[in-house]
Motif scaffolding. Structure first.
Motif, PDB file in Angstrom:
ATOM      1  N   ASN A 163       0.818  -1.219   0.000  1.00  0.00           N
ATOM      2  CA  ASN A 163       0.000   0.000   0.000  1.00  0.00           C
ATOM      3  C   ASN A 163       0.850   1.267   0.000  1.00  0.00           C
ATOM      4  OD1 ASN A 163      -2.326  -1.514  -0.002  1.00  0.00           O
ATOM      5  ND2 ASN A 163      -2.651  -1.374   2.211  1.00  0.00           N
ATOM      6  N   LYS A 164       1.924   1.250   0.796  1.00  0.00           N
ATOM      7  CA  LYS A 164       2.794   2.426   0.885  1.00  0.00           C
ATOM      8  C   LYS A 164       3.449   2.706  -0.470  1.00  0.00           C
ATOM      9  CE  LYS A 164       5.160   2.907   4.614  1.00  0.00           C
ATOM     10  NZ  LYS A 164       6.197   2.785   5.696  1.00  0.00           N
ATOM     11  N   GLN A 165       3.878   1.626  -1.178  1.00  0.00           N
ATOM     12  CA  GLN A 165       4.501   1.784  -2.493  1.00  0.00           C
ATOM     13  C   GLN A 165       3.491   2.290  -3.521  1.00  0.00           C
ATOM     14  OE1 GLN A 165       5.808  -2.388  -2.446  1.00  0.00           O
ATOM     15  NE2 GLN A 165       7.905  -1.668  -2.779  1.00  0.00           N
ATOM     16  N   ILE A 166       2.276   1.780  -3.434  1.00  0.00           N
ATOM     17  CA  ILE A 166       1.218   2.218  -4.357  1.00  0.00           C
ATOM     18  C   ILE A 166       0.920   3.696  -4.131  1.00  0.00           C
ATOM     19  CG2 ILE A 166      -1.213   1.938  -4.998  1.00  0.00           C
ATOM     20  CD1 ILE A 166      -0.918  -1.041  -4.206  1.00  0.00           C
ATOM     21  N   GLY A 167       0.880   4.082  -2.861  1.00  0.00           N
ATOM     22  CA  GLY A 167       0.637   5.480  -2.539  1.00  0.00           C
ATOM     23  C   GLY A 167       1.711   6.381  -3.122  1.00  0.00           C
ATOM     24  N   LEU A 172      -0.725   9.237  -3.416  1.00  0.00           N
ATOM     25  CA  LEU A 172      -1.829   9.122  -2.461  1.00  0.00           C
ATOM     26  C   LEU A 172      -1.290   8.726  -1.096  1.00  0.00           C
ATOM     27  CD1 LEU A 172      -4.267   6.954  -4.649  1.00  0.00           C
ATOM     28  CD2 LEU A 172      -4.364   9.435  -4.322  1.00  0.00           C
ATOM     29  N   SER A 173      -2.073   8.991  -0.076  1.00  0.00           N
ATOM     30  CA  SER A 173      -1.696   8.543   1.264  1.00  0.00           C
ATOM     31  C   SER A 173      -1.965   7.043   1.372  1.00  0.00           C
ATOM     32  CB  SER A 173      -2.507   9.283   2.327  1.00  0.00           C
ATOM     33  OG  SER A 173      -3.873   8.899   2.261  1.00  0.00           O
ATOM     34  N   GLU A 174      -1.301   6.407   2.310  1.00  0.00           N
ATOM     35  CA  GLU A 174      -1.479   4.962   2.484  1.00  0.00           C
ATOM     36  C   GLU A 174      -2.915   4.623   2.859  1.00  0.00           C
ATOM     37  OE1 GLU A 174       0.533   1.250   4.993  1.00  0.00           O
ATOM     38  OE2 GLU A 174       1.422   3.261   5.083  1.00  0.00           O
ATOM     39  N   ILE A 175      -3.525   5.454   3.698  1.00  0.00           N
ATOM     40  CA  ILE A 175      -4.905   5.187   4.108  1.00  0.00           C
ATOM     41  C   ILE A 175      -5.870   5.296   2.932  1.00  0.00           C
ATOM     42  CG2 ILE A 175      -5.376   7.577   4.797  1.00  0.00           C
ATOM     43  CD1 ILE A 175      -6.725   4.390   6.472  1.00  0.00           C
ATOM     44  N   THR A 176      -5.595   6.251   2.013  1.00  0.00           N
ATOM     45  CA  THR A 176      -6.441   6.390   0.823  1.00  0.00           C
ATOM     46  C   THR A 176      -6.313   5.157  -0.062  1.00  0.00           C
ATOM     47  OG1 THR A 176      -6.220   8.800   0.870  1.00  0.00           O
ATOM     48  CG2 THR A 176      -6.939   7.818  -1.199  1.00  0.00           C
ATOM     49  N   VAL A 177      -5.100   4.634  -0.188  1.00  0.00           N
ATOM     50  CA  VAL A 177      -4.891   3.417  -0.972  1.00  0.00           C
ATOM     51  C   VAL A 177      -5.671   2.258  -0.354  1.00  0.00           C
ATOM     52  CG1 VAL A 177      -3.202   1.683  -1.700  1.00  0.00           C
ATOM     53  CG2 VAL A 177      -2.627   4.119  -1.830  1.00  0.00           C
TER      54      VAL A 177
END
Length: 209
Positions: A163-167, A172-177
């Motif tokens: 998620n962090k990498q996608i963000g 995007l923020s990790e929570i949004t991902v």
């Protein structure tokens, strides 16, 4: 002759006696059948090609040969099971036909039971194909319900990114991902990453067309 929703056997042979014999044979066991004297006659009825469950095809025909017609159907994306028949069969012909996806190759004269067995097998394969196509179509519709952002996320999730990498990739923020990921998994009707990867890999060939 073809009842709606029932399997339809298509026969193409330039020999009228053979067409009549096969038509009578299939009807005698309760199968729907349509007969044609050439491949061009069949192509003039595209609805029959798309609704056909099995194609019994003479290999030597005027105009477009059975083998060439098999190639043409493949180019059109028509995956109807094909049973070839010929009075002039040879090894190269049968090898080419089978490599191109034919399910059987019967040399005239053949026993009625051999033809019925071949058609029965073809109808089973066609039903499996239609079920698979229906399931794939449902998966594609689920994918089409995703937002553009969710499609970006699914592509990265299934590549193995966290998620962090996608963000970081999408700004995007990790929570949004996590929120997008939860929504897309719900829409795709999967519960695990493994399921998501399996589904996405199944539909990718369709999405890339």
């Amino acid at each position: 002759m073809d009842g709606q929703g029932s399997p339809l056997v298509l026969v193409v042979d330039d020999d009228a006696h053979m067409r009549d014999a096969l038509g009578n044979l299939f009807e005698s066991v309760g199968l729907n059948v349509e007969v044609f004297g050439s491949t061009s006659e069949l192509l003039d009825r595209p609805s029959k090609v798309s609704s056909g469950s099995c194609l019994v095809l003479d290999i030597r025909l005027p105009g477009v040969s059975g083998l060439d017609f098999q190639d043409k159907l493949a180019r059109l994306g028509t995956n109807i099971p094909i049973i070839f028949m010929t009075g002039h069969g040879d090894v190269p012909m049968s090898v080419r036909a089978m490599k191109a996806g034919a399910i059987d190759f019967l040399t005239k004269p053949f026993r009625d039971q051999d033809m019925l067995d071949a058609v029965s097998n073809a109808l089973i394969l066609d039903q499996a194909r239609r079920t698979s196509d229906g399931e794939l179509s449902a998966l594609v519709k689920r994918y089409e319900s995703l937002t553009s952002r969710e499609r970006e996320v699914i592509a990265l999730v299934t590549r193995g990114l966290m998620n962090k990498q996608i963000g970081w990739e999408l700004g995007l923020s990790e929570i949004t991902v996590k929120i997008h990921r939860g929504h897309l998994m719900e829409k795709m009707a999967v519960r695990t990453l493994a399921e998501l990867v399996k589904v996405y890999e199944a539909i990718k060939p369709v999405l890339n067309k």
